[in-house]
Enzyme design. Structure first.
Site, PDB file in Angstrom:
ATOM      1  N   LYS A  63       0.847  -1.210   0.000  1.00 30.25           N
ATOM      2  CA  LYS A  63       0.000   0.000   0.000  1.00 30.25           C
ATOM      3  C   LYS A  63       0.877   1.252   0.000  1.00 30.25           C
ATOM      4  O   LYS A  63       0.597   2.230  -0.703  1.00 30.25           O
ATOM      5  CB  LYS A  63      -0.934  -0.013   1.218  1.00 30.25           C
ATOM      6  CG  LYS A  63      -2.007  -1.085   1.096  1.00 30.25           C
ATOM      7  CD  LYS A  63      -2.742  -1.337   2.404  1.00 30.25           C
ATOM      8  CE  LYS A  63      -3.661  -2.555   2.273  1.00 30.25           C
ATOM      9  NZ  LYS A  63      -4.291  -2.975   3.520  1.00 30.25           N
ATOM     10  N   GLN A 107      -4.175  -1.481   9.761  1.00 30.20           N
ATOM     11  CA  GLN A 107      -4.090  -2.817   9.162  1.00 30.20           C
ATOM     12  C   GLN A 107      -4.667  -3.861  10.123  1.00 30.20           C
ATOM     13  O   GLN A 107      -4.248  -3.945  11.285  1.00 30.20           O
ATOM     14  CB  GLN A 107      -2.623  -3.136   8.824  1.00 30.20           C
ATOM     15  CG  GLN A 107      -2.420  -4.453   8.125  1.00 30.20           C
ATOM     16  CD  GLN A 107      -3.028  -4.495   6.708  1.00 30.20           C
ATOM     17  OE1 GLN A 107      -2.975  -3.526   5.964  1.00 30.20           O
ATOM     18  NE2 GLN A 107      -3.608  -5.623   6.345  1.00 30.20           N
ATOM     19  N   ASP A 130     -10.685   2.909   4.365  1.00 28.46           N
ATOM     20  CA  ASP A 130     -11.124   1.508   4.322  1.00 28.46           C
ATOM     21  C   ASP A 130     -12.650   1.420   4.435  1.00 28.46           C
ATOM     22  O   ASP A 130     -13.219   0.334   4.301  1.00 28.46           O
ATOM     23  CB  ASP A 130     -10.496   0.721   5.482  1.00 28.46           C
ATOM     24  CG  ASP A 130      -9.280  -0.086   5.036  1.00 28.46           C
ATOM     25  OD1 ASP A 130      -9.092  -0.258   3.814  1.00 28.46           O
ATOM     26  OD2 ASP A 130      -8.532  -0.552   5.923  1.00 28.46           O
TER      27      ASP A 130
END
Ligand code: NAP
Length: 302
Positions: A63, A107, A130
């Site tokens: 990412k 994460q 997200d």
């Protein structure tokens, strides 16, 4: 005899790598335009990794690298595996307050002593690239604009590419996680599909799946979806990613999806491979979300 024949692929193989590359190139062009405008700063993507799980470290590095490649500024925050909730909260609050950070992702999974959903909820919804905070999940379920989870958005992009008319189509999603299955269902409803979501307690799974014009599997069980689950001519999207031995998987990465690819590809109209299908789309759509967040923070109409 049929059991001895070599399966022949008749489905169109949906090339997620190529479609993701196209999305990333579009984002890179738009980042360049954005960076030239007020506040004359590149969008910033912050990743927060707690602990040293090797798979998570690989995802985070991917990412970081991808954000740099499209001209964004990466912020790489790492905390030790024994970090307390207070430490993670302090990190998230400082990123929320930093105007150079447009998007933040924590994460998952986080180490056992921490509560992933509770920590995710600390992220400013305007920076929640997200799409997992309660505010963004709520906006999606109300059909209002907001940041949506990247993997289901990636699947919508693949479906656009394969030209399936979603309106009125019978869509079956296998898996009901907050990360994928539920938001995927909401996006399909928004596109006027008729939706069924299945899970581990669904009886007659094969029968339900075989009704689908569009079958999306997100379970994490290698090759659960066999040919019997698929209506001939259906579009099949395989979100599952499990790691088995490279020999068993038939590829160097050892990655295998939820769909028995060679046999299903004989009867489906279109199908995503694993690897190279949904996987590459997630990062591409995360980048698009970060640009969307940067634009709305800068007051730019989308
Ligand atoms: P998850 O939270 O573990 O959810 C799995 C879902 O599958 C649950 O709803 C579960 O039902 C259901 N399930 C389990 N066994 C089943 C069975 N035998 N029959 C029917 N349903 C069953 O997983 P997730 O986070 O959604 O991820 C699912 C898969 O997608 C994983 O392989 C993951 O690696 C992959 N994934 C890939 C990407 C990507 O970027 N490509 C992104 C996200 C996820 P219950 O709710 O009843 O337990």
């Amino acid at each position: 005899m049929a059991g001895h024949s070599i399966p022949s692929v008749s489905a169109r193989i949906i090339d997620g790598k190529a479609i993701a590359a196209r999305v990333r190139a579009e984002v890179a062009r738009e980042v360049e335009d954005f960076t030239g405008q007020a506040p004359a700063r590149a969008p910033g993507l912050a990743t927060v990794l707690v602990g040293d799980d090797p798979a998570s470290a690989v995802y985070v590095s991917g990412k970081q690298r991808a954000s740099q490649e499209v001209g964004m500024t990466p912020f790489d925050r790492r905390l030790p595996a024994d970090a307390s909730a207070e430490q993670v909260v302090a990190e998230l609050i400082s990123l929320n307050a930093d105007p150079a950070v447009s998007g933040i992702l924590l994460q998952l999974p986080v180490p056992e002593q921490l509560d992933g959903p509770a920590l995710t909820a600390i992220i400013d919804p305007a920076k929640d690239v997200d799409g997992l905070t309660p505010i963004n999940a709520g906006l999606l379920s109300l059909g209002r604009p907001g940041l949506r989870p990247a993997t289901p958005l990636g699947v919508m992009e693949l479906l656009k590419d394969c030209g399936l008319a979603l309106e009125g189509a019978e869509a079956v999603v296998v898996g009901r996680s907050n990360l994928f299955g539920k938001p995927m269902g909401q996006l399909l409803l928004e596109a006027n599909a008729t939706l069924t979501i299945c899970h581990s307690r669904t009886p007659n799974l094969a029968e339900v799946c075989a009704r689908a014009d569009l079958l999306i599997a997100a379970v994490g069980r290698p090759r659960l979806i066999t040919r019997d689950f698929v209506k001939p001519g259906a579009v099949v999207i395989d979100v599952g990613q499990s790691r088995i031995s490279p020999q068993e998987a038939g590829n160097a990465s050892g990655l295998v999806g939820d769909v028995d690819f060679p046999n299903v590809a004989e009867i489906a109209a279109a199908i995503t491979p694993v690897p190279g299908g949904v996987g590459p789309m997630t990062i591409a759509l995360l980048l698009r979300n970060t640009l969307q967040a940067a634009r709305s923070q800068a007051g730019i109409e989308q």
